[in-house]
Enzyme design. Sequence first.
Site, mmCIF file in Angstrom:
data_model
loop_
_atom_site.group_PDB
_atom_site.id
_atom_site.type_symbol
_atom_site.label_atom_id
_atom_site.label_comp_id
_atom_site.label_asym_id
_atom_site.label_seq_id
_atom_site.Cartn_x
_atom_site.Cartn_y
_atom_site.Cartn_z
ATOM 1 N N GLU A 165 50.691 33.804 58.001
ATOM 2 C CA GLU A 165 50.956 34.214 56.506
ATOM 3 C C GLU A 165 51.898 32.862 55.860
ATOM 4 O OE1 GLU A 165 48.630 35.943 54.699
ATOM 5 O OE2 GLU A 165 49.142 37.890 56.412
ATOM 6 N N THR A 208 51.376 30.161 55.291
ATOM 7 C CA THR A 208 51.180 28.948 55.799
ATOM 8 C C THR A 208 50.292 27.965 55.091
ATOM 9 O OG1 THR A 208 49.587 29.870 57.401
ATOM 10 C CG2 THR A 208 51.924 29.423 58.300
ATOM 11 N N ASP A 209 49.392 28.509 54.376
ATOM 12 C CA ASP A 209 48.169 27.882 53.713
ATOM 13 C C ASP A 209 48.835 26.944 52.729
ATOM 14 O OD1 ASP A 209 48.738 29.982 51.862
ATOM 15 O OD2 ASP A 209 46.575 30.323 51.419
ATOM 16 N N GLY A 237 44.738 45.361 44.290
ATOM 17 C CA GLY A 237 46.107 45.020 44.708
ATOM 18 C C GLY A 237 46.502 45.541 46.216
ATOM 19 N N GLY A 272 46.163 43.592 48.782
ATOM 20 C CA GLY A 272 46.361 42.390 49.433
ATOM 21 C C GLY A 272 45.001 41.800 50.371
ATOM 22 N N SER A 294 42.357 40.378 48.767
ATOM 23 C CA SER A 294 41.706 39.345 48.111
ATOM 24 C C SER A 294 40.766 39.777 47.078
ATOM 25 C CB SER A 294 41.490 38.442 49.007
ATOM 26 O OG SER A 294 42.368 37.573 49.651
ATOM 27 N N SER A 295 40.879 40.959 46.316
ATOM 28 C CA SER A 295 39.896 41.429 45.664
ATOM 29 C C SER A 295 39.471 40.374 44.546
ATOM 30 C CB SER A 295 40.209 43.037 44.819
ATOM 31 O OG SER A 295 41.542 42.719 44.386
ATOM 32 N N ASP A 343 42.284 32.454 50.696
ATOM 33 C CA ASP A 343 41.647 33.618 50.474
ATOM 34 C C ASP A 343 40.175 33.435 49.976
ATOM 35 O OD1 ASP A 343 43.930 34.837 50.917
ATOM 36 O OD2 ASP A 343 44.376 35.246 48.777
HETATM 37 C C1 GLA Z 1 47.826 35.194 48.942
HETATM 38 C C2 GLA Z 1 47.464 33.929 48.685
HETATM 39 C C3 GLA Z 1 47.039 33.064 50.016
HETATM 40 C C4 GLA Z 1 48.127 33.136 50.953
HETATM 41 C C5 GLA Z 1 48.756 34.511 51.247
HETATM 42 C C6 GLA Z 1 49.900 34.367 51.879
HETATM 43 O O1 GLA Z 1 46.921 36.092 49.576
HETATM 44 O O2 GLA Z 1 46.404 33.929 47.655
HETATM 45 O O3 GLA Z 1 46.796 31.776 49.506
HETATM 46 O O4 GLA Z 1 49.072 32.260 50.493
HETATM 47 O O5 GLA Z 1 49.088 35.243 50.017
HETATM 48 O O6 GLA Z 1 49.613 34.160 53.619
#
Ligand code: GLA
Length: 384
Positions: free
Chosen positions: A32, A34-35, A120, A122, A124-125, A170
Site C-alpha cells: 500500500e 508503494t505504487d 468511497g 477504497g 476504486s469506484s 487502481d
Molecule cells: C489509492 C491510489 C493508488 C494507491 C493506493 C494506496 O487507491 O489510487 O494509486 O496509491 O491509494 O496504495
Amino acid sequence: MDIEKLKKQFVQLYQQEPLVVKSPGRVNIIGEHTDYNNGFVLPAAIDKAAYLAIALRDDDEIHLSALDLNEHFKIHIKDLKPIGDISWPNFILGVVAQFIKKGITLKGFNAALLSDVPIGAGLSSSAAIECATVFALNELLQTNLDRMTMVHMAQKAEHEYAGVMCGIMDQFASMMGKKDHVIKLDCMTMEYEYKPFKLNGLKILLLNTNVKHSLASSEYNTRRLECMKAVEWVKESNPSVKSLRDATIEMLKHNVLNKDALVYRRAEFVVEEINRLQQASINLEMGDINAIGAKMYTTHDGLSQKYEVSCKELDFLVNETRKNDAVIGSRMMGGGFGGCTINLVKEEEIEELIKIIKPRYEETMSLPLSFYVVTITNGTEIIE
Ligand code: GLA
C-alpha cells in the site's frame, strides 16, 4: 448486475442501442502506498464493477446519466473541463480529455452508468469508471490503443479531473485483472506477473467502515510530497537513488532521520512495505497464506502508526479481528482515512464473525457496518 435494465434505460433515454463495457473495482493484498514510490503492488480485480452503456452521437455533445443516482449531465466537447458540483462526470470527462490530448478526433456520445462498486469504500469506484470509459471509447472510435496505454490514460484522468495524484495500481488492476489471480506489478518497470491466489477454504471479506474522511485526497497528495522530500535528501549522498524503491533503511537513517522525523517515518514505512511485498510474494509461491496474513497485520500497523493514513474506525475493525481465529489477516486497504478493511477469513466462520463484529462496530462508532465477500475476476471487458 441487471444489464438488461441498463440497456433498456439507455434505449429509453437515448433511442439507440448501446455498447456495454464492464470494468471492476479492486482489492490489494499487500503493497500500500508503494505504487507512486516505484515499488510493487499485489492487487486483483473483484466481482463488483462499473457498467457503462455507450453510443456515439451525430453531434459534438456528451450526454451522461448515472442511473442509480438519477443524475444527468451534458457538455459540448469544446467546453470540456473538470466540473465542480458533482464528481462522477469527471471520471468520464477526464478520459475524454486524454483522447483529445492524443490528437484523436472525438465525436459526441451518450453514456449511462450503473455501478455496484461502493463509492468511497477504497475499492476504486472511480478507476472502474475511468477504465470502462477509455475501453468503450477505444472500441467505438476504433483507436486500437493497447491496454497499458489505456491504463495510463485512465490514471491521467484521475490526476487532471479528480485532482488526486494517484499511482497506477487502481487503473491497472481494473483493466488487467485475471480471474482467480493476483497481479504482482512492478510500478517502476510496469512488468507484471499473474499469480494464482489459492485461498484454500478462505474468503476475501471486505468490511466497510462507511466513513470517508474529507482528508483523504489532500493527505494523499501530502504523503506523495513527503516521500519525494525523503528521496531528495537521500540523493544528497546517494545520487543514483531515483525513488524510495532504490532506498534502504540505512540511507534513510543517515540522510532523513536527522532532518525530519516525520518524513523519516513515512519513508521507512514505504521501504519496509516494498520489502514486505517481495517476501509476501515468496509466501504466495509457497502457498503459505498464514504468512501473508501475518504480514497484512504488520502492514496495517505501519499504515496506522508510521504512514498515518488509518482512522479510528479502520483500526477498530482490524483490532477486533486480532483476537479471532477465523481471521488469517486483516488491514486497511487503499488510500486510507476510511473505506474498507480487507480480511482473509475461514469461509465457514464468516457468518459468526459478522455477528460479533457488526453490533460492536455499530455501537462503538455509531455508524453502520457493511460487508462484502468478493471473488477475483477478469479486468475490463465488453459484455455486449
Ligand atoms: C489509492 C491510489 C493508488 C494507491 C493506493 C494506496 O487507491 O489510487 O494509486 O496509491 O491509494 O496504495
